[in-house]
Scaffold this active site. Structure first.
Site, PDB file in Angstrom:
ATOM      1  CB  SER A  93      -0.973  -0.003   1.180  1.00 41.82           C
ATOM      2  OG  SER A  93      -0.265  -0.027   2.398  1.00 41.82           O
ATOM      3  CG  HIS A  98       7.249  -0.743   3.794  1.00 46.25           C
ATOM      4  ND1 HIS A  98       6.839  -0.230   2.595  1.00 46.25           N
ATOM      5  CD2 HIS A  98       6.219  -1.525   4.228  1.00 46.25           C
ATOM      6  CE1 HIS A  98       5.632  -0.671   2.307  1.00 46.25           C
ATOM      7  NE2 HIS A  98       5.232  -1.468   3.276  1.00 46.25           N
TER       8      HIS A  98
HETATM    9  P1  5GP Z   1       2.193  -2.334   3.110  1.00 47.05           P
HETATM   10  O1  5GP Z   1       0.710  -2.540   3.113  1.00 47.05           O
HETATM   11  O2  5GP Z   1       2.604  -1.377   2.002  1.00 47.05           O
HETATM   12  O3  5GP Z   1       2.996  -3.587   3.107  1.00 47.05           O
HETATM   13  O4  5GP Z   1       2.557  -1.654   4.488  1.00 47.05           O
HETATM   14  C1  5GP Z   1       2.381  -0.303   4.746  1.00 47.05           C
HETATM   15  C2  5GP Z   1       2.301  -0.141   6.235  1.00 47.05           C
HETATM   16  O5  5GP Z   1       2.485   1.226   6.558  1.00 47.05           O
HETATM   17  C3  5GP Z   1       0.958  -0.558   6.833  1.00 47.05           C
HETATM   18  O6  5GP Z   1       1.171  -1.594   7.789  1.00 47.05           O
HETATM   19  C4  5GP Z   1       0.426   0.731   7.462  1.00 47.05           C
HETATM   20  O7  5GP Z   1      -0.249   0.501   8.676  1.00 47.05           O
HETATM   21  C5  5GP Z   1       1.684   1.557   7.657  1.00 47.05           C
HETATM   22  N1  5GP Z   1       1.493   2.997   7.587  1.00 47.05           N
HETATM   23  C6  5GP Z   1       0.817   3.687   6.627  1.00 47.05           C
HETATM   24  N2  5GP Z   1       0.856   5.007   6.878  1.00 47.05           N
HETATM   25  C7  5GP Z   1       1.580   5.163   8.023  1.00 47.05           C
HETATM   26  C8  5GP Z   1       1.963   6.318   8.802  1.00 47.05           C
HETATM   27  O8  5GP Z   1       1.660   7.474   8.477  1.00 47.05           O
HETATM   28  N3  5GP Z   1       2.692   6.084   9.927  1.00 47.05           N
HETATM   29  C9  5GP Z   1       3.060   4.818  10.311  1.00 47.05           C
HETATM   30  N4  5GP Z   1       3.781   4.703  11.430  1.00 47.05           N
HETATM   31  N5  5GP Z   1       2.715   3.713   9.602  1.00 47.05           N
HETATM   32  C10 5GP Z   1       1.983   3.893   8.481  1.00 47.05           C
END
Ligand code: 5GP
Ligand code: ZN
Length: 112
Positions: A93, A98
């Site tokens: 997302s 990361h």
């Molecule tokens: P993905 O879904 O891309 O693997 O992980 C993105 C992660 O970023 C998600 O677990 C989401 O909760 C976290 N995340 C999104 N926006 C923010 C933010 O503004 N601050 C923090 N600390 N985490 C975020």
């Protein structure tokens, strides 16, 4: 660039940091999916694991070194998981590389 994690790196968006050095940052996920849920990111904007190359991969090694160190500091000796979602079908997302470091509960395999 309109990237949430670049904004966290440059301080525009506040976050609870657990580790920082000149090329990477570790901070708590805003929506934790486990008792320990930390995100480890390069400060440089790399879009996803598909964009890791010979030129920028040193930070990835460093991220794994820090993950190992944090797993000890946070008492994750029972086990932990490191995940990176890459691309749409994997559910990425945020389009800034990361690694999720998660622990403190049991995880199933294979993941959903
Ligand atoms: P993905 O879904 O891309 O693997 O992980 C993105 C992660 O970023 C998600 O677990 C989401 O909760 C976290 N995340 C999104 N926006 C923010 C933010 O503004 N601050 C923090 N600390 N985490 C975020
Ligand atoms: Zn970024």
């Amino acid at each position: 660039m309109d990237c949430i994690f670049c904004k966290i790196v440059n301080g525009e968006i506040p976050t609870k940091k657990v580790y920082e050095n000149e090329n990477m940052l570790g901070f708590y996920d805003v929506s934790p999916q486990a008792p320990v849920h930390i995100l480890l990111i390069p400060k440089e904007h790399i879009t996803s694991a598909a964009d890791i190359s010979k030129e920028n991969s040193l930070v990835v090694a460093h991220i794994f070194e820090v993950a190992s160190k944090l797993s000890k500091e946070l008492n994750l000796s029972d086990g932990f998981r490191i995940v990176t979602n890459c691309g749409e079908s994997a559910g990425q997302s945020v389009k800034h590389l990361h690694f999720h470091l998660m622990g403190g509960r049991n995880f199933s395999w294979p993941p959903g």
